[in-house]
Design an enzyme around this catalytic site. Structure first.
Site, PDB file in Angstrom:
ATOM      1  N   HIS B  73      39.541  -2.392  23.920  1.00 14.55           N
ATOM      2  CA  HIS B  73      40.396  -1.418  24.609  1.00 14.55           C
ATOM      3  C   HIS B  73      39.753  -1.013  25.931  1.00 14.55           C
ATOM      4  O   HIS B  73      38.624  -1.419  26.227  1.00 14.55           O
ATOM      5  CB  HIS B  73      40.662  -0.192  23.728  1.00 14.55           C
ATOM      6  N   HIS B  75      38.547   1.831  27.491  1.00 15.40           N
ATOM      7  CA  HIS B  75      37.654   2.943  27.851  1.00 15.40           C
ATOM      8  C   HIS B  75      36.383   2.432  28.532  1.00 15.40           C
ATOM      9  O   HIS B  75      35.911   1.344  28.248  1.00 15.40           O
ATOM     10  CB  HIS B  75      37.276   3.736  26.588  1.00 15.40           C
ATOM     11  N   HIS B 141      44.391   4.980  18.830  1.00 17.14           N
ATOM     12  CA  HIS B 141      43.218   5.565  19.483  1.00 17.14           C
ATOM     13  C   HIS B 141      43.749   6.448  20.613  1.00 17.14           C
ATOM     14  O   HIS B 141      44.940   6.724  20.659  1.00 17.14           O
ATOM     15  CB  HIS B 141      42.307   4.420  19.967  1.00 17.14           C
ATOM     16  N   GLU B 195      33.438   1.552  13.694  1.00 17.95           N
ATOM     17  CA  GLU B 195      32.921   2.611  14.570  1.00 17.95           C
ATOM     18  C   GLU B 195      32.620   3.893  13.805  1.00 17.95           C
ATOM     19  O   GLU B 195      33.260   4.190  12.793  1.00 17.95           O
ATOM     20  CB  GLU B 195      33.908   2.871  15.714  1.00 17.95           C
ATOM     21  N   SER B 233      43.225   8.116  31.148  1.00 16.71           N
ATOM     22  CA  SER B 233      43.531   6.955  30.304  1.00 16.71           C
ATOM     23  C   SER B 233      44.324   7.328  29.053  1.00 16.71           C
ATOM     24  O   SER B 233      44.844   6.456  28.369  1.00 16.71           O
ATOM     25  CB  SER B 233      42.237   6.258  29.894  1.00 16.71           C
ATOM     26  N   HIS B 364      43.926  19.493  22.167  1.00 20.48           N
ATOM     27  CA  HIS B 364      43.174  18.236  22.146  1.00 20.48           C
ATOM     28  C   HIS B 364      42.995  17.774  20.709  1.00 20.48           C
ATOM     29  O   HIS B 364      42.775  18.589  19.817  1.00 20.48           O
ATOM     30  CB  HIS B 364      41.795  18.436  22.791  1.00 20.48           C
ATOM     31  N   HIS B 368      38.950   9.402  17.692  1.00 21.14           N
ATOM     32  CA  HIS B 368      38.087   8.712  16.733  1.00 21.14           C
ATOM     33  C   HIS B 368      38.285   9.280  15.338  1.00 21.14           C
ATOM     34  O   HIS B 368      38.289  10.497  15.149  1.00 21.14           O
ATOM     35  CB  HIS B 368      36.617   8.864  17.128  1.00 21.14           C
TER      36      HIS B 368
END
Lengths: 555, 555
Positions: B73, B75, B141, B195, B233, B364, B368
């Site tokens: 991805h 980031h 994500h 992850e 993003s 927010h 993750h």
């Protein structure tokens, strides 16, 4: 305003629109009483600066009028500036027994102890400075022996809260004088000056006893050694660790200079009760079975040289953290310290320790009142005027909203800044004038000798390093009489940048040779041309902007 | 091990025991497939360093064996190192359409776009590199178009999750391929690589839609202009802001270079749906009634040069934040950024804005997965072996505990570090060898040219500055033929330290004159003596340790 006209004023030299370097003053007529004298730690932008203290030039100019420095409690942001203050003006210092212990430690380091008049006060003291009498009330906080102050003046009463929370079940004998506060409020408060640290947090601060309960539970569960880190000055928390050791039958070792110093003061002055034989020396830790040992240490904020950081990397001589040891962070990270703390947590995990960290574990409570605490103080005091202090702007702003919600009249709260003077005359408060104030940087031994230019240079040097260019030139012919010498530090590694530096040398010679006419006789002109052409070339090649320092030697 | 023996290996060049610079590789026989190539931002101790990327020397030595760089991805911690990678080895890059958009932007800046082979993939793609075939599955994500990767090898399947959470009601068409994951797991996974960012957080990550609901509520309540800041993003969040504008009838202006760039890519490639006529230019903001305007900007992390910081200090040309405007921080501060963020919040309060910030406001959610998300992935994949990646040590450690709690056998989880190689032969995994790895510092244009010495010098210069001492000495007589020249930068302000510098000058002359015998002929000896005596004197006087640079000019 003439100095001897009897009017009442309040101002801050530090502590407004910031957290840290608290310093406030009350003026009545020709008398000044100073409240607290703290420091603040610089953020990383202030390269090389050790401490920040208030600019005290106003007080220095009026030093004969200062009658007292009254200290509310012993935290660094309230006492850390005292040595620098006393070096400039010799004023008697009033503080409680425990606070005095911490101040004496500081004055001793600065060799000021002998020449300073220290006066011990307590919750029942009364001081008189002619028309002003001063009384106190006890407040709960995260350090023993904290006071709020009442100034009784011909205009009315001014109350300064100090740092506080309302903890109805505090550890130790640290109950707030809540009845006394109510009485002060009933008699009438003209101006309340109250701290704002937690004005953003809803609810009431949890009690310190909660930490004690969680510590005890963790000590009971721990199968091996327990290492607990907290602020050395939080003697109530230290007491609760001692109590947990007593109940779970552990000996206690202290690590870290400030932990040893502060515990020493607390025991000597009767603020900490440690059973005979519980304390052991560092080198006895390994002689006992691990389940009978606890360690209390500094470093909960991730300070790289403190005990916990060194323990976490196996660099504390004679003491090791072993698998299944329990490590407790009994302190929340102060904003800005998060990364250093998690680095240590991570290292402790690699050692195999069980680590109790992070919020929500009940191992820390704040010493500063939340919104409901602040509202309770405002309600008890019922002030006519209100000045929120001890906080960044948003906290002061939210504290004003809280004040209005419990009845302080709109327009009667003053959101002033450091240096703004609140004048009260005939019971009417106005803010129209100010005194000079600001930050004084302590950089090495001297206070105040590091200016903006020096800091700007440090910043450039820190990011891009420097390039010294020595030009040996004939005085008469105005030409280079040898190869230019270039020396770099902190810029690029010279051995790996030979090509670049060769190009720079060629460019210097070319630049110098092309200077024509009158300019040839101006060393500054030559330096400036070299600086410019070399700077441009280097930036183009490397995107770096090292400090370029041409030096001309005339021969 | 010979290069051509067909064995399967996995290793990381970055991303283990750290957050950032993710770069992983699968080796089978003579083939290497690289996964991601990220950067990391330096902490303040790495003075002047712009970026940290993985040390890629192993890959460079084996560049002919590398078949592909597959990117999960877009980031920065997964794509930020790509230009530096491609400068050293020309390898085809595989990524989804949106991720490619961001990579292309980067390659264009580095003038690498023309010479790079970019291959677009999607959730249904299949790639074949002889014995290895590669398939994908979609994950949710905080950026569009994220993939997990399945490598089917003769030894068995290796699954790399990419960054993920399970969001059952994601914004946009970003549902995880949960059925496909289940199928992969049913077929049997030899090794799962997953992850670990949020392995410390209990529960399940909240859904992105929650943010959308809160944003809409805030937009509805706002009586004037709304300014919202988030990661550029996070296009799903941007879409929800667009939707809130649509519902509350506001035009939307975009501020900040990366916001403009990324929104542009997202719109052009069909990841963002903005109604015709909604977007306005920056200079149209003041032409509309404030209740009809919203602003979406960069700077949620407190970056001092980003749009929000400039708005908060009134330094954004043409756009002003006015009293009663609403400012929303729709992003949590990344650890280390807290102070910069609160500084901006504070400035916004002084402008009179209503500021919505801090956790607990629902503005927010993390991208993750929390512990339950991680356990769900482990449960779906049912791997024989497990390697937790993308995390500091404690996160990897806790992720292992999670894995064991859902059935991964004890001893089958490998907590490896960057450079450790996990070898799998006959379906048995072992870790005994490693490859060279580490940090490469990008400092200016060149990567890897800033070494320890340069950084150490920068640190000294940053704290204590420097003192250049030029000694013009006669070659023959070995004596000073003029006064020594001293130049300081970043040390003390020369005008205020005349006395100190005079003393230093006297000391230099004395030191030079006292050098006797053979040593007189050793310039290095003279320099060393001057450095030592001046250094000691200065430290005694100031407690500072400036870099002392004696330069001898022979005449």
């Amino acid at each position: 305003m003439s100095k001897h006209e009897a009017s009442l004023s309040f101002f801050a030299l530090g502590g407004l629109h910031e957290i840290g370097k608290n310093m406030y003053a009350i003026e009545y007529g020709d008398k000044i009483i100073v409240i607290d004298c703290g420091n603040k730690f610089p953020d990383e932008s202030l390269l090389g600066v050790d401490l920040i203290i208030p600019d005290m030039s106003y007080l220095q100019e009026n030093k004969d009028r200062i009658k007292a420095l009254i200290v509310t409690h012993g935290h660094e942001d309230h006492i850390g500036g005292i040595p620098y203050f006393l070096k400039k003006m010799n004023v008697p210092v009033y503080a409680t027994r425990f606070t005095l212990g911490l101040i004496e430690l500081k004055l001793d380091e600065h060799k000021l102890l002998r020449d300073t008049e220290l006066v011990e006060i307590n919750r029942d003291s009364e001081l008189n400075f002619d028309e002003i009498s001063v009384n106190f009330f006890k407040v709960s906080h995260s350090i023993p022996d904290c006071l709020g102050i009442v100034f009784t003046t011909p205009e009315g009463k001014i109350v300064h809260t100090g740092d506080f929370k309302f903890d109805l079940t505090p550890a130790g004998n640290e109950h707030s004088d809540i009845h006394k506060m109510a009485e002060i409020g009933r008699e009438g408060v003209l101006l309340l000056i109250s701290e704002s640290t937690n004005a953003e947090r809803p609810g009431l601060t949890p009690t310190e006893q909660m930490v004690g309960d969680h510590v005890l539970e963790a000590f009971r569960k721990a199968k091996r050694k327990v290492i607990l880190s907290t602020f050395a000055s939080n003697i109530h928390r230290v007491q609760q660790v001692v109590d947990a050791c007593h109940i779970t039958n552990r000996k206690l070792a202290l690590l870290g200079r400030s932990m040893l110093n502060v515990v020493d003061i607390a025991m000597e002055r009767g603020y900490l009760n440690v059973p005979e034989g519980m304390l052991i020396e560092q080198d006895q830790i390994n002689e006992l079975p691990p389940e009978q040992v606890a360690v209390l240490c500094t470093g909960s904020q991730g300070e790289p040289n403190a005990a916990l950081a060194r323990l976490s990397t196996g660099n504390f001589r004679g003491v090791e953290i072993l698998p299944e040891d329990t490590v407790i962070f009994a302190a929340g990270p102060i904003p800005g310290n998060e990364r250093n703390v998690t680095k240590i947590v991570d290292n402790l995990f690699t050692l195999g320790a069980k680590v109790i960290y992070g919020s929500g574990k009940g191992m820390h409570v704040s010493g500063h009142g939340y919104q409901e605490d602040l509202k309770l103080m405002l309600t008890l005091m019922r002030p006519t005027y209100f000045v929120p202090i001890h906080g960044e702007y948003r906290m002061l702003h939210l504290h004003r909203e809280l004040a209005e919600s419990v009845g302080v009249e709109e327009g009667n709260t003053f959101l002033i800044n450091n240096g703004d003077v609140l004048d009260i005359k005939n019971k009417v408060a106005t803010q129209t004038r100010n005194i000079p104030t600001g930050n004084t940087y302590v950089d090495g031994v001297a206070a105040g000798d590091v200016g903006e230019i020096v800091l700007r240079d440090r910043k450039q040097l820190s990011e891009d390093g420097m390039l010294v260019i020595v030009l040996t030139m004939s005085k008469r012919e105005r030409r280079l009489i040898s190869e230019p010498d270039t020396i770099t530090r902190g810029f690029v590694y010279a051995k790996e940048s030979e090509e670049l530096l060769k190009d720079v040398n060629r460019l210097i010679k070319k630049t110098v040779s092309e200077i024509k006419g009158e300019n040839k006789y101006q060393w500054n002109e030559i330096k400036q041309n070299v600086r410019k052409s070399v700077g441009q070339h280097i930036f183009k090649q490397t995107r770096k902007k090292p400090m370029i320092l041409p030096i001309i030697i005339e021969v």
